[in-house]
Design an enzyme around this catalytic site. Sequence first.
Site, PDB file in Angstrom:
ATOM      1  NE  ARG A  25      -2.868   0.342   3.337  1.00  0.00           N
ATOM      2  CZ  ARG A  25      -2.183   0.614   4.455  1.00  0.00           C
ATOM      3  NH1 ARG A  25      -1.511   1.731   4.572  1.00  0.00           N
ATOM      4  NH2 ARG A  25      -2.174  -0.252   5.439  1.00  0.00           N
ATOM      5  CE1 TYR A  44     -15.425  13.946 -13.726  1.00  0.00           C
ATOM      6  CE2 TYR A  44     -14.801  13.474 -11.462  1.00  0.00           C
ATOM      7  CZ  TYR A  44     -15.213  13.047 -12.711  1.00  0.00           C
ATOM      8  OH  TYR A  44     -15.404  11.705 -12.925  1.00  0.00           O
ATOM      9  CG  ASP A  96      -8.908  18.052 -12.187  1.00  0.00           C
ATOM     10  OD1 ASP A  96      -8.149  17.635 -13.097  1.00  0.00           O
ATOM     11  OD2 ASP A  96      -9.951  17.469 -11.843  1.00  0.00           O
ATOM     12  CE  LYS A 150     -11.580  10.737 -16.938  1.00  0.00           C
ATOM     13  NZ  LYS A 150     -11.872  11.877 -16.074  1.00  0.00           N
TER      14      LYS A 150
HETATM   15  C1  LIG Z   1     -12.495  11.957 -14.800  1.00  0.00           C
HETATM   16  C2  LIG Z   1     -12.091  13.176 -14.072  1.00  0.00           C
HETATM   17  C3  LIG Z   1     -11.753  13.133 -12.710  1.00  0.00           C
HETATM   18  C4  LIG Z   1     -11.912  11.884 -11.881  1.00  0.00           C
HETATM   19  O1  LIG Z   1     -11.054  10.889 -12.260  1.00  0.00           O
HETATM   20  P1  LIG Z   1     -11.342   9.318 -11.983  1.00  0.00           P
HETATM   21  O2  LIG Z   1     -10.040   8.700 -12.371  1.00  0.00           O
HETATM   22  O3  LIG Z   1     -12.504   8.945 -12.841  1.00  0.00           O
HETATM   23  O4  LIG Z   1     -11.644   9.190 -10.532  1.00  0.00           O
HETATM   24  C5  LIG Z   1     -11.317  14.286 -12.118  1.00  0.00           C
HETATM   25  N1  LIG Z   1     -11.227  15.437 -12.807  1.00  0.00           N
HETATM   26  C6  LIG Z   1     -11.555  15.534 -14.090  1.00  0.00           C
HETATM   27  C7  LIG Z   1     -11.422  16.838 -14.788  1.00  0.00           C
HETATM   28  C8  LIG Z   1     -12.009  14.407 -14.766  1.00  0.00           C
HETATM   29  O5  LIG Z   1     -12.378  14.513 -16.049  1.00  0.00           O
END
Ligand SMILES: *Cc1c(COP(=O)(O)O)cnc(C)c1O
Length: 394
Positions: free
Chosen positions: A61, A114, A186, A211
């Site tokens: 972990r 988000y 983010d 992503k």
């Molecule tokens: C998809 C997304 C997230 C969350 O990510 P996960 O890996 O699905 O938890 C956070 N911020 C943005 C801008 C996103 O598009």
Amino acid sequence: MNSADTPLSLDSLLTKIGREHGKSATAVNPPVHRASTFLFNTLDDFEAAAATPFDGPFYGRVGTPTTFAFEQAICKLEGGHRTIAAASGMAAISAALLAFLDRGDHVLVVDTVYEPVRRFCNRMLARLGIETTFYDPAVGADIGSLVRPETRVIYLESPGSGTFDIQDIPAIVEVARERGIRTIIDNTWATPVFLKPLSLGIDVSVQSATKYIVGHSDAMLGSVTATAETYDAVRQATQDLGAAAGSEECNLGLRGLRTLSVRLRQHEASALTLAKWLETRAEVARVLHPALSSFPGHEIWKRDFSGSCGLFAVELEPCDPQSVREMVNGLHHFGIGFSWGGYESLILPVHPEKTRQVMKWDGKGPVLRLHIGLEAVEDLQADLAEGLGKLRPA
Ligand SMILES: *Cc1c(COP(=O)(O)O)cnc(C)c1O
């Protein structure tokens, strides 16, 4: 090989980070360490490892050689002190927020955040006695008027989700620094290929590596990159929450990095081609893409970002909602589904009129979010043209 005084170009860097090279008879890619337990020869060795658990294998972990390799690779790209791999983007974001927030504190969160982050604030943070104020992404230096004595964090997302509003990051950072407030951004849309938030003074950059980093829609992964000053708090929060990423996922993240800049260049080019074409279509009221000169935040985007990805949105002219469903359902190359950043194109309606709390959405027609994948751009254009042809007046 890759010392600080001989900076590699990005494309070369992406082929080298997070792996050993130059040693005789090593596989190109490092092995995937599937481990909870690491064994030590003696208690002395075990105790030595326990003293610096994040600097080498100790317990699954805490990190495996695979997760550390992924962390080092992302850190190099983001230009941070250290990166922590997390189980998903949401795991990265919630850990980063909880690292700095305590009962009675106040957090400023951009209104184009988000949506699951908004829910995290309104549910989990509220339950813990932490109050959230959502702010207009165009606030700039006026963020100062929203700051309270108990404000600990300003959370940014630029471009914002759904409508891609651009924030003036340096202006917000300046206010935050003056008042001793932490900033978290983010960085999923731009990735560190197109934006280096820490170089603009941001304390913590989070990504949904799910992503573009993973890039193939087949794994969940997140990252938190921190400055030297903020690292300990963020590491502790990810550990306390048990939000560790798995080795298999980190390996897929490392694999994705090798082609990241090549993929992004294609996503960027195809998305721009289609965005400009969509602007000429009578069915389209507005194209929401920060790299278009028509976009309100374009000048700030140009100042701070070095490129754009495959994700943008179109606001259609008001039309029959049923015909929009027929358009979306009938597309051949655009999948209907969450996430984005994979090689394939996606489409989803978004509803800024329902989600925004502080800035009223001034649009009149339906908004569709497009992720432009790696398919031939002519195929995508023909598909969208056919789809737009199905729209009927309201
Ligand atoms: C998809 C997304 C997230 C969350 O990510 P996960 O890996 O699905 O938890 C956070 N911020 C943005 C801008 C996103 O598009």
